[in-house]
Design an enzyme around this catalytic site. Structure first.
Site, PDB file in Angstrom:
ATOM      1  CE1 TYR A 177       3.652   2.735  -2.393  1.00  0.00           C
ATOM      2  CE2 TYR A 177       4.638   1.441  -0.677  1.00  0.00           C
ATOM      3  CZ  TYR A 177       3.570   1.573  -1.650  1.00  0.00           C
ATOM      4  OH  TYR A 177       2.427   0.839  -1.746  1.00  0.00           O
ATOM      5  CG  HIS A 207      -2.412   5.759  -6.731  1.00  0.00           C
ATOM      6  ND1 HIS A 207      -2.682   5.498  -5.301  1.00  0.00           N
ATOM      7  CD2 HIS A 207      -3.416   5.746  -7.341  1.00  0.00           C
ATOM      8  CE1 HIS A 207      -3.951   5.476  -5.174  1.00  0.00           C
ATOM      9  NE2 HIS A 207      -4.400   5.484  -6.296  1.00  0.00           N
TER      10      HIS A 207
HETATM   11  C1  DQA Z   1      -0.049   3.981  -2.881  1.00  0.00           C
HETATM   12  C2  DQA Z   1      -0.710   2.661  -3.628  1.00  0.00           C
HETATM   13  C3  DQA Z   1      -1.464   2.123  -2.875  1.00  0.00           C
HETATM   14  O1  DQA Z   1      -1.903   0.617  -3.123  1.00  0.00           O
HETATM   15  C4  DQA Z   1      -0.893   1.585  -1.475  1.00  0.00           C
HETATM   16  O2  DQA Z   1      -1.728   1.081  -0.403  1.00  0.00           O
HETATM   17  C5  DQA Z   1      -0.316   2.565  -0.757  1.00  0.00           C
HETATM   18  C6  DQA Z   1       0.441   3.744  -1.641  1.00  0.00           C
HETATM   19  C7  DQA Z   1       0.834   4.717  -3.966  1.00  0.00           C
HETATM   20  O3  DQA Z   1       0.968   6.042  -3.911  1.00  0.00           O
HETATM   21  O4  DQA Z   1       1.686   4.040  -4.695  1.00  0.00           O
HETATM   22  O5  DQA Z   1      -0.117   2.898   0.403  1.00  0.00           O
HETATM   23  O6  DQA Z   1      -1.380   4.858  -3.044  1.00  0.00           O
END
Ligand code: DQA
Length: 149
Positions: free
Chosen positions: A22, A97
């Site tokens: 992330y 995402h």
């Molecule tokens: C997310 C992707 C999701 O699968 C995960 O549960 C997240 C973050 C992303 O921003 O990459 O918490 O939404």
């Protein structure tokens, strides 16, 4: 132009949560970068780990904003209730995402919420939010992109 940015569960941990997936920015830093880069747009920023609070915020923003950007985080893959709330909104809602949900575990490949959104931007890190804002600007201003250039 008023854009609401809604962030789902565990995104308050950005910066220390799985940074190899992330990135290193905290949620606050991401919001600051967005507000600085798009200084002529008025933003509201909201994060919750609670499904019902996210739904209440969607209801509120449906009245008050021109468009909504949502990262439902793990609720993306599970929440019929958030998907229904998005379906009830008559304004553009874009799902974003940070990671590419399609290159990860199979359970992340399905987006219940995204199926009710105008579109999904996934995998560009912080830029996913920037791209979503650009898409909203094009949509709301009715601008066209000249693909010949
Ligand atoms: C997310 C992707 C999701 O699968 C995960 O549960 C997240 C973050 C992303 O921003 O990459 O918490 O939404």
């Amino acid at each position: 132009m008023k854009i609401a940015i809604i962030q789902g569960p565990n995104l308050n941990l950005l910066g220390k949560r799985e940074p190899h997936i992330y990135g290193n920015h905290t949620l606050n830093e991401i919001h600051q970068l967005i507000a600085q880069h798009f200084s002529n747009i008025s933003f509201t920023f909201f994060q919750s780990n609670i499904e019902g609070e996210i739904i209440n915020e969607l209801h509120r923003c449906a009245e008050e904003c021109d468009a909504i950007i949502i990262n439902p985080a793990s609720y993306t893959h599970t929440s019929v209730a958030i998907a229904d709330a998005i379906a009830a909104i008559n304004k553009p809602v874009i799902e974003v995402h940070l990671s590419n949900i399609h290159s990860r575990e199979p359970f992340r490949h399905t987006s219940l919420t995204g199926s009710k959104c105008k579109g999904i931007i996934t995998g560009f890190g912080v830029w996913s939010y920037f791209l979503a804002i650009d898409a909203i600007r094009y949509m709301l201003k009715g601008e066209t992109i000249d693909h010949q250039r």
